[in-house]
Design an enzyme around this catalytic site. Structure first.
Site, PDB file in Angstrom:
ATOM      1  N   HIS A 223       0.329   1.763 -10.382  1.00  0.00           N
ATOM      2  CA  HIS A 223       0.195   2.623  -9.244  1.00  0.00           C
ATOM      3  C   HIS A 223       0.863   3.928  -9.236  1.00  0.00           C
ATOM      4  O   HIS A 223       1.488   4.636  -8.461  1.00  0.00           O
ATOM      5  CB  HIS A 223       0.674   2.052  -7.776  1.00  0.00           C
ATOM      6  CG  HIS A 223       0.300   0.637  -7.495  1.00  0.00           C
ATOM      7  ND1 HIS A 223       1.023  -0.576  -7.929  1.00  0.00           N
ATOM      8  CD2 HIS A 223      -0.805   0.168  -7.075  1.00  0.00           C
ATOM      9  CE1 HIS A 223       0.390  -1.507  -7.753  1.00  0.00           C
ATOM     10  NE2 HIS A 223      -0.487  -1.034  -6.994  1.00  0.00           N
ATOM     11  N   ASP A 413       9.360   6.245   8.425  1.00  0.00           N
ATOM     12  CA  ASP A 413       8.295   5.511   9.287  1.00  0.00           C
ATOM     13  C   ASP A 413       8.741   4.368  10.125  1.00  0.00           C
ATOM     14  O   ASP A 413       7.962   3.709  10.995  1.00  0.00           O
ATOM     15  CB  ASP A 413       6.678   5.061   8.404  1.00  0.00           C
ATOM     16  CG  ASP A 413       7.217   4.183   7.597  1.00  0.00           C
ATOM     17  OD1 ASP A 413       8.113   3.782   7.333  1.00  0.00           O
ATOM     18  OD2 ASP A 413       6.338   3.719   7.198  1.00  0.00           O
ATOM     19  N   THR A 511      19.236  -4.871   4.890  1.00  0.00           N
ATOM     20  CA  THR A 511      17.701  -4.854   5.453  1.00  0.00           C
ATOM     21  C   THR A 511      17.978  -5.420   6.700  1.00  0.00           C
ATOM     22  O   THR A 511      19.194  -5.844   7.405  1.00  0.00           O
ATOM     23  CB  THR A 511      16.764  -6.049   4.741  1.00  0.00           C
ATOM     24  OG1 THR A 511      17.587  -7.293   4.737  1.00  0.00           O
ATOM     25  CG2 THR A 511      16.913  -5.559   3.189  1.00  0.00           C
TER      26      THR A 511
END
Length: 584
Positions: A223, A413, A511
């Protein structure tokens, strides 16, 4: 890097490319709405179904490997982006044979693992037999850089597809098909290299960190991810470095598999999309020669061609499979050699297939939706809605702070995603005032999250909520009983354990787990929601200054984590604080 394309609309490009598979292989059909390429039910006898997929741009993977003897279905995302959990769920439940079980094969990328994992959990909760294998074969990512995320999945994945597909076609049980897929995954190592980055159709051509004329990037991902190193070298030098990364046992960063000259091996040389057939032949010869002269390895099978691309990537990858006894009654080599009728595999479509007109498709309208089963654990929906609304309002109010924190350490986001999910759940709660069963109440919220929240956070929450409902149902008994703190705590433990099988995140990795784990632990211990929310808040605050072990910063880096808490942990802590306030 060329930014010129014949088709510049990425949506049209993906759909038309998928449609082309049905034109070149009559055994396949296309669910256009969900971008699912699947095997027609009249094309093969009932067997274990094998599903794979990922972002588009890697053709012929994955759709062109659908056919008898290989994949049962492939789910396509947009270019270089994971398909959604809803696409994958529909594939499992509506588009493949399920009577013998389903195996899902996915490459090790966060979005793919989470979204495929969410769909797998959904199918399991519905009572279907489904297993998932995650492929991580890229030696370009060393142990230190990969950390808990681990290695990426690249072209060696097609060997898992082919061998598992052949065993499934032979009538083997799911446990054996799952086992052989794991064995192939664990015994395969790969690495790629490229002379250039690629341009994604539909995107503006930006200021890319393009390679110089004589440079090659060794270990580049599929990618456009950065490789392990850039070197100014020729083909022999490039191949020498690639094989060293794959086979040098003294390199503790990359000695993932010990392959010796006494092992039988399969070599797969893969075109990343932009190398001419002529040049790929020269590359293959160089690889085979160096394997023999430098390592004494003489592969018993050599596959050279285009299997998994990076659009028109000007590069190639090398994969080596160490053949071993998988304990499934058939040698791996026999399964690799077995015929397959898929457009992307080097096997011809039979004449009888071309002359037999397709007569049947599997229509979504014929498939019943999975019923949400009750748990016999009751709640007061008015009180539950009151507490949840207070929690959701707090998340919505915190969105600017969450967005600011994520702009510092991520891609900005997280706050918008959480706010979108919170607003969707609030709207849903206004319509579900009569739902008194705890698991069905959670199911309704989960459906909103799956639809309204995207990205990694949405997938994490959806997996957790699916498993939470399952944890409630596991405590079901013949008589109805109220949802006590102990019942919720046990269900939360079940959900946490399930989530841990799809993400390596643990407390201390910076996290949302840093807020979730202390909440569950305290609720299990005390049954007090307020104390549990306080524990989550303290866990969130501890993430300030904590270096991330997972997520974007593993690859990108940066020092913003020293100034702000983890946005996901902060948002979840705000939710729990609001939940405690609304429960009083």
């Amino acid at each position: 890097m060329s930014a010129k394309h014949f088709i510049n609309d990425p949506t049209h490009l993906v759909l038309s490319a998928l449609k082309s598979i049905t034109l070149t292989n009559p055994t396949t059909a296309l669910d256009t709405q969900n971008k699912i390429l699947y095997l027609r039910p009249d094309a093969a006898k009932p067997q274990v179904s094998i599903i794979s997929g990922g972002g588009s741009g890697h053709e012929p993977s994955f759709a062109a490997f659908v056919g008898p003897g290989l994949l049962s279905a492939a789910v396509a995302g947009t270019i270089f982006a994971s398909p959604s959990a809803e696409q994958i769920r529909r594939c499992i439940l509506q588009r493949v044979e399920k009577s013998k079980g389903v195996l899902v094969v996915v490459m090790n990328y966060t979005g793919d693992v989470l979204n495929f994992g969410m769909a797998v959990e959904k199918a399991k909760a519905a009572g279907f037999e489904v297993e998932m294998v995650v492929m991580a074969d890229d030696a370009g990512v060393g142990r230190s850089k990969g950390g808990k995320v681990g290695r990426r999945g690249i072209a060696g994945t097609v060997l898992v597809h082919k061998i598992a597909g052949a065993l499934a076609a032979s009538g083997a049980a799911l446990k054996d098909v799952y086992l052989v897929a794991k064995v192939v995954a664990e015994n395969t190592v790969s690495i790629g290299s490229s002379l250039s980055h690629v341009h994604v159709p539909g995107r503006e051509a930006g200021e890319e960190d393009e390679l110089k004329k004589d440079e090659v990037e060794i270990g580049m991902g599929i990618h456009n991810e950065d490789g392990s190193e850039r070197a100014t070298t020729d083909l022999p030098g490039t191949v020498k470095t690639m094989l060293k990364y794959m086979l040098d046992q003294s390199d503790k960063e990359r000695a993932f598999i010990d392959i010796s000259k006494s092992d039988e091996t399969v070599l797969l040389v893969n075109n990343l999309g932009g190398v001419s057939v002529l040049e790929l032949g020269g590359i293959t010869t160089e690889i085979v020669n160096q394997l023999g002269s430098d390592y004494g390895i003489k592969p018993v099978r050599i596959l050279s061609g285009t299997f998994m691309t990076s659009l028109n990537g000007l590069g190639f990858s090398i994969s080596l499979l160490r053949l071993t006894d998988a304990g499934v009654g058939k040698p791996l080599l026999e399964l690799l050699d077995a015929p397959a009728e898929a457009a992307g595999w080097a096997a011809p479509i039979k004449t009888s297939t071309w002359t037999k007109p397709p007569t049947e498709t599997r229509e979504a309208s014929q498939d019943a939706e999975v019923e949400s089963k009750p748990s016999n654990i009751s709640i007061d929906p008015a009180q539950a809605s009151k507490a949840l609304n207070a929690a959701l309002d707090r998340v919505i109010k915190a969105e600017p702070d969450i967005t600011r924190y994520d702009t510092v350490v991520g891609d900005g986001d997280c706050g918008i995603g959480l706010k979108r999910g919170a607003e969707g759940v609030k709207q849903h709660l206004g319509k579900s005032s009569s739902v008194k069963d705890a698991a069905q109440f959670v199911d309704g919220i989960t459906s909103v999250i799956e639809t309204d929240m995207d990205g990694t956070s949405g997938a994490l929450y959806a997996i957790f909520l699916n498993a939470l409902a399952n944890g409630l149902r596991q405590q079901s008994s013949g008589e109805s009983k109220p949802a006590s703190p102990a019942i919720w705590a046990k269900a939360l433990q079940t959900a946490s354990e399930s989530l841990s099988s799809y993400t390596p995140a643990r407390p201390g990795d910076r996290t949302l787990i840093d807020a979730l784990s202390p909440f569950v632990e305290e609720l299990t211990k005390s049954g007090d929601v307020s104390k549990s929310a306080q524990a989550a808040d303290e866990g969130s605050k501890k993430t300030k200054g904590m270096k991330a072990s997972l997520g974007r910063t593993v690859y990108v880096g940066g020092s913003g984590y020293e100034e702000v808490p983890d946005p996901g942990a902060y948002g979840l802590a705000e939710f729990f604080t609001g939940l405690a306030e609304g429960s009083r």
